[in-house]
Design an enzyme around this catalytic site. Structure first.
Site, PDB file in Angstrom:
ATOM      1  CG  HIS A 202      -2.275   0.640   1.074  1.00 30.37           C
ATOM      2  ND1 HIS A 202      -2.481   2.013   0.380  1.00 30.37           N
ATOM      3  CD2 HIS A 202      -3.471   0.204   1.145  1.00 30.37           C
ATOM      4  CE1 HIS A 202      -3.822   2.189   0.342  1.00 30.37           C
ATOM      5  NE2 HIS A 202      -4.121   1.446   0.828  1.00 30.37           N
ATOM      6  NE  ARG A 203       6.248   0.172   2.254  1.00 29.34           N
ATOM      7  CZ  ARG A 203       7.555  -0.155   1.926  1.00 29.34           C
ATOM      8  NH1 ARG A 203       8.379   0.525   2.624  1.00 29.34           N
ATOM      9  NH2 ARG A 203       7.842  -1.233   1.312  1.00 29.34           N
TER      10      ARG A 203
END
Length: 226
Positions: A202-203
């Site tokens: 998700h980064r």
């Protein structure tokens, strides 16, 4: 210790794999989207190629579909290093291979986006053969930009694959099952569906673009012509 106990030490190759899995979870923000794709066209294409004398597996065709989808979503093809996301022009597809002794490796098909299905198959088979005799290079083991993990020969339909450390995404492939689908005239027919599970960091990739990627993979599978 009772006579029934058996202790397995996580050392050597298994120890390295265990450390890599733990490190992957500890150093990335992993989220998984689950979906499924109608596999009617996929299976029909497999049979068509067979009639032409070309033997390919469902996994080979899925690799082709994934490579085509990644060309449309270049933001998912790459690696994360600290606070930097390195996106790659070349689609270097890592393929998870289970070996005897509960060993898992994921060697890389470099330039998969430029290969046809027969070349993908031949390269995968070569990597599998060399993995079994421990003849893979360090570059082959570490150079991937996206991973596929196939459990389609088991009864697993969906699962949560762990990222190959550093990569943005991994696609888990489950078994093909029949699903009832209602037609436009209200008739109900059974269609084969393949379970798909996309884990992403998700980064580097938010939920919406990851969902778009999974949707595109499904669309490529559902309209596949090799």
């Amino acid at each position: 210790m009772s006579e029934a106990e058996h202790i397995v030490s996580l050392k050597g190759a298994r120890g390295m794999i265990a450390d890599a899995m733990l490190n992957s979870l500890a150093t990335s923000a992993q989220v998984t989207h689950h979906g499924s794709a109608d596999a009617t066209s996929l299976l029909a294409e497999k049979e068509r190629l067979k009639e032409e004398g070309k033997r390919v597996s469902v996994e080979d065709l899925l690799m082709l579909a994934v490579a085509r989808a990644l060309k449309k979503h270049p933001d998912a093809n790459g690696r994360v290093d600290g606070l930097k996301v390195h996106l790659h022009n070349s689609i270097n597809l890592s393929v998870a291979i289970a070996l005897p002794g509960n060993i898992l490796v994921a060697p890389t098909i470099f330039g998969a986006g430029d290969m046809d299905v027969s070349t993908l198959r031949a390269t995968r088979q070569d990597l599998t053969a060399r993995a079994r005799i421990n003849k893979l290079s360090v570059t082959e083991m570490t150079g991937g930009t996206f991973t596929i993990s196939n459990l389609g020969l088991t009864r697993v339909e969906h699962f949560t694959p762990i990222l190959n450390a550093g990569q943005i995404c991994i696609l888990g492939i489950g078994r093909i099952t029949d699903r009832a689908v209602r037609g436009v005239e209200g008739d109900v027919k059974l269609h084969p569906n393949v379970g798909l599970s996309l884990t992403f960091d998700h980064r580097a990739l938010n939920g919406a673009p990851a969902g778009d990627l999974l949707t595109t993979i499904c669309e490529e599978i559902e309209s596949l012509v090799a």
